[in-house]
Design an enzyme around this catalytic site. Structure first.
Site, mmCIF file in Angstrom:
data_model
loop_
_atom_site.group_PDB
_atom_site.id
_atom_site.type_symbol
_atom_site.label_atom_id
_atom_site.label_comp_id
_atom_site.label_asym_id
_atom_site.label_seq_id
_atom_site.Cartn_x
_atom_site.Cartn_y
_atom_site.Cartn_z
ATOM 1 C CG ASP A 1 3.738 2.584 9.065
ATOM 2 O OD1 ASP A 1 3.424 3.238 10.068
ATOM 3 O OD2 ASP A 1 3.390 1.403 8.868
ATOM 4 C CG ASP B 1 1.773 -2.135 6.987
ATOM 5 O OD1 ASP B 1 1.380 -3.214 7.462
ATOM 6 O OD2 ASP B 1 1.938 -1.110 7.683
ATOM 7 C CG ASP C 1 0.686 3.532 6.934
ATOM 8 O OD1 ASP C 1 0.867 4.332 7.872
ATOM 9 O OD2 ASP C 1 0.985 2.331 6.998
#
Length: 672
Positions: free
Chosen positions: A341, A545, A549
Site C-alpha cells: 500500500d 495500514d 486495505d
C-alpha cells in the site's frame, strides 16, 4: 479446527448490526478456559510425579488433564468419523489413551496439552477478527438529518434512507451514506475508504462515502446507495468473505494426516490381533500393540513442525514483527510477490511541504512561507499543519494575525500586519487574477506540480499571487531499501496498490523503485488486484495500514499491517503486524520464515527416520518398551532443540544478511 466466524445481526440497522457491545474477553472463550485448565493439571501432575508424590495423585491429575484438554478434540474426531474422515486430533487422543494404558501417561498428557493450547489460540484469533469486522461499521453514524419534502429536517435511522433522499451533513459530522454533493463545499477526510492521506476538497457533483468525516463546511447530499450497499458496508462483507474462502496452507503433518492416521490405526489393530490368532498371549500382544502406538505416535512429527515456526515467531516478535500463528509463518516462507500500500505504508501518512515557488520578486521563499504559515496558524486542516510545521522547522517567526476566516474547501484568509494574505486551493483561484502578470506562471506551476503528483496551494497578498507551495506525503526513509530487499529476496518486483491518484502513485513508485503501479483503487479493487496476482500462480503478501486495505490483506496468502497507525480492523485482519513501523523487517521476516521451513523439513526427516526404525524393530523383532519410549522421546527432544535454534539472535542476523547496514547507509533519516 475453529470455523470461520459467522456474524449474526443483533439490530435491524444494516450498518450498525455488526457493531459489538464489547470485545470478546480472553477467558470468555471455552477453548481458552479448557486449555488453561489442562495446562494447570499437567504441571500439577508433573510436579507431584517429580517429587515422588503418591502415584494415585499424579495419575489422577494427568487423567483430569486428559478430560479437560481432550474431550473437545475427541468429540470433534468422533463427529468426523461419522463423516468417514479421521483427523490427527482424534489420533492424538487415541495415542494418549494408549500411552496411559501401558503406563506412559505423562507422554499422553503432553500430547493433550499441545493440541488444547493450539485450539485455544486459533479460537481466540477467530473471535478477535470477528469483533473487528463487527466494529468496522461503527464508522458510519446510526442516524442522519434527512430533508423532507417541505424543506424541514428530521432525524431518521440510517436504515430508513432511500436512494434520492437529501441529507444535511454539518461540520465535523460523519457522512451517513454514499451520496452525491448537491450544495455546499468542504474538505472530507476519506482515508478510511480510499487511503488518501489528506482531506479531499468536495464541491457540487462530487461523490462522498458513508463513514468519511466532513470538515469545516456544511454539505447537502443526495443518497445514491442504501446503507447495506455502501462502500464501508461492502468492506466488512469483503473481509468476512475473503476470510472464509481463503485457502489455508496446512502444516505438513496436516497434509498427510488422513493417510497417516488410518494407516496407524490399521497397523495397531493388526499388531494386536494377528499375534492373537497365532496363539500369543493377550498381555504380550497388547504390550506390542501399545508399544507400536507409542513409537508410531506423531509427537516428534508435531514437534518437528511447531518449534521452528514458534521460535521464528518469537524471534520476529523481539524485532518488532508480530506473526499471529505458525501457519502464517509457514506461508511467509512461500511468498513469491509482495504488494505494498502507499499511504501509511511506504509513506508516513503525514503532509510535508517540500517546495516553495516564489512568483513575485519582492518576496523571498522564506517570506512567502512565513506569511502563509501565519495565515494558516489558526487552521486545523492537515495542509495548514504542514505549512506551519515547515515554518517552525526553518525557525521563521510568525507575526500576529487578525480577521482570520476559513473558507471550507477553498482555503483561509487573514490580515497579517497591514496586508491581506490568503492561502487557497488552485480551484479557488478565480478570474480576478487573470490581469496579474504572475497568473500565467502561477497556473503553469500549479499544473506542473499536480501532474507530478503533488498537492499545490496558492499564496496571495492583497489579491495578487506571490507563491505556490508543493505539499506531499512523507516517504519513509527506509522505503526504497525495503523495496529493493523485497525484490532481491522474492526474485520478483513488488507491486503498488493505492487508492491515491495516478500521478502521485507514479511519482512515489519511481522514488522507491516500483514499476508495477495500480492506482485509484477502492477496497474491492485492491482485493481484485490481489486475486489477479494469485491467478497468475503467485503467492502474495500484502502490506497495508488502513481499513481500506483490510479486504486485500484478508484475500492474500499473508496480510501484514503497519502497526504504528494501523486501523483496528486492519490489525486484526492481518496475519502479521509490524509493531515498530520498520519496513526493512518485512523481507527479514520472510527470510527467517524460509529458514524455519528448511528446519521443519530437516526435522520431519529426523522424526520419520526414528519412527521408521522403531516401528520396523517392533514389528520385525521385540522392541523393549523402555527402549521404545527412550527412542520416541529422544527423537522428540532432538527435533525440539533443533527447532529452537531459531530463537537465537544470530538467526535474525542471518535472515537480515547484509541488508540492514546498507539500508541505514543509503537511506538516512535526516528528519530527526
Amino acid at each position: 479446527m475453529v470455523a470461520a466466524p459467522t456474524l449474526a445481526p443483533t439490530r435491524p440497522n444494516p450498518v450498525s448490526d455488526l457493531v459489538p457491545v464489547r470485545r470478546t474477553r480472553l477467558f470468555a472463550l471455552p477453548e481458552v478456559r479448557w486449555a488453561v485448565l489442562a495446562v494447570a493439571l499437567f504441571l500439577a501432575g508433573l510436579a507431584v510425579q517429580l517429587t515422588d508424590g503418591p502415584r494415585w495423585m499424579w495419575w489422577a491429575l494427568y487423567l483430569a488433564c486428559y478430560a479437560a484438554g481432550g474431550w473437545e478434540p475427541g468429540l470433534a474426531g468422533l463427529r468426523a468419523l461419522r463423516e468417514k474422515t479421521l483427523d490427527v486430533d482424534l489420533l492424538m487422543v487415541v495415542a494418549a489413551i494408549g500411552a496411559a494404558a501401558i503406563g506412559q501417561i505423562t507422554d499422553g498428557a503432553l500430547l493433550i496439552v499441545i493440541f488444547a493450547t493450539s485450539g485455544a489460540l486459533e479460537a481466540l484469533a477467530t473471535a478477535r477478527t470477528e469483533d473487528s469486522v463487527r466494529g468496522l461499521l461503527d464508522l458510519a453514524p446510526e442516524t442522519a438529518n434527512r430533508v423532507s419534502s417541505d424543506g424541514t429536517e428530521e432525524t431518521v435511522n440510517v436504515a430508513e434512507l432511500r436512494v434520492g433522499d437529501v441529507v444535511v451533513v454539518r461540520p465535523g459530522e460523519r457522512i451517513a451514506a454514499d451520496a452525491t454533493l448537491i450544495s455546499g463545499g468542504s474538505e472530507v477526510d476519506q482515508a478510511t475508504i480510499t487511503g488518501e492521506p489528506l482531506p479531499v476538497d468536495k464541491t457540487v457533483g462530487d461523490e462522498v462515502f458513508a463513514g468519511t468525516l466532513n470538515g469545516t463546511g456544511a454539505l447537502r447530499i443526495r443518497v445514491e446507495r442504501r446503507a447495506e450497499d455502501s462502500v464501508v458496508a461492502r468492506i466488512a462483507a469483503l473481509v468476512e468473505q475473503a476470510a472464509q474462502t481463503k485457502a489455508r496452507t496446512q502444516l505438513f503433518i496436516e497434509k498427510v494426516e488422513q493417510r497417516y492416521s488410518i494407516g496407524m490405526v490399521v497397523v495397531t489393530v493388526a499388531v494386536f490381533a494377528i499375534p492373537l490368532l497365532f496363539g500369543e498371549a493377550m498381555r504380550s500382544a497388547l504390550l506390542r500393540a501399545m508399544t507400536f502406538m507409542i513409537v508410531a505416535s506423531p509427537c516428534a512429527l508435531v514437534l518437528a513442525t511447531m518449534p521452528p515456526l514458534l521460535a521464528a515467531i518469537a524471534n520476529a516478535g523481539r524485532h518488532g514483527v508480530l506473526v499471529k500463528s505458525a501457519v502464517v509463518m509457514e506461508k511467509l516462507g512461500t511468498t513469491g510477490r509482495i504488494a505494498f500500500d502507499k499511504t501509511g505504508t511506504l509513506t508516513r501518512g503525514a503532509a510535508e511541504l517540500i517546495e516553495i515557488h516564489c512568483l513575485d520578486p519582492r518576496f523571498s521563499d522564506a517570506e512567502v512561507l512565513r506569511l502563509a504559515a501565519a495565515a494558516e496558524q489558526p487552521s486545523e486542516h492537515p495542509l495548514a499543519t504542514a505549512v506551519v510545521r515547515a515554518a517552525q522547522h526553518r525557525s521563521l517567526g510568525l507575526p500576529e494575525i487578525t480577521d482570520f476566516t476559513a473558507h471550507p474547501g477553498r482555503g483561509v484568509t487573514a490580515r497579517v500586519g497591514d496586508r491581506i494574505i490568503s492561502v487557497r486551493s488552485p480551484a479557488a483561484v478565480g478570474p480576478e487574477f487573470d490581469s496579474s502578470p504572475e497568473t500565467a506562471t502561477m497556473r503553469s506551476t500549479v499544473d506542473s506540480l499536480q501532474t507530478s503528483g503533488y498537492t499545490a496551494v496558492v499564496v496571495t497578498c492583497e489579491q495578487l499571487p506571490i507563491g505556490v507551495l508543493a505539499i506531499t506525503d512523507q516517504l519513509r526513509p527506509e522505503a526504497a531499501a525495503a523495496v529493493r530487499a523485497a525484490t532481491e529476496l522474492t526474485g520478483t518486483a513488488p507491486v503498488l496498490l493505492t487508492g491515491d491518484n495516478r500521478a502521485t502513485a507514479d511519482r512515489l513508485a519511481a522514488e522507491v523503485g516500483i514499476t508495477d503501479v495500480r492506482a485509484e483503487l477502492l477496497p474491492d479493487d485492491k482485493m481484485t488486484a490481489v486475486r489477479q496476482l494469485q491467478a497468475d500462480g503467485q503467492k502474495v503478501t500484502v502490506i497495508g495500514d488502513g481499513i481500506n486495505d483490510a479486504p486485500a490483506l484478508a484475500a492474500a496468502e499473508v496480510g501484514v499491517a503497519m502497526g504504528g497507525a494501523g486501523a483496528d480492523l486492519t490489525l486484526q485482519t492481518a496475519d502479521a503486524v509490524v509493531v515498530r513501523d520498520d519496513l526493512t523487517t518485512i523481507p527479514t521476516v520472510i527470510a527467517l520464515a524460509r529458514q524455519a521451513r528448511r528446519i521443519v523439513m530437516a526435522n520431519l526427516a529426523i522424526a520419520a527416520t526414528f519412527i521408521g526404525v522403531l516401528v520396523v524393530w517392533d514389528l520385525a523383532g521385540t522392541l523393549p518398551l523402555p527402549l521404545g519410549v527412550a527412542g520416541h522421546e529422544g527423537s522428540t527432544v532432538i527435533v525440539g532443540l533443533n527447532g529452537l535454534r531459531l530463537l537465537r539472535r544470530a538467526a535474525w542476523e542471518r535472515a537480515a544478511g547484509n541488508r540492514r547496514p546498507r539500508i541505514i547507509r543509503d537511506q538516512p533519516d535526516d528528519r530527526g
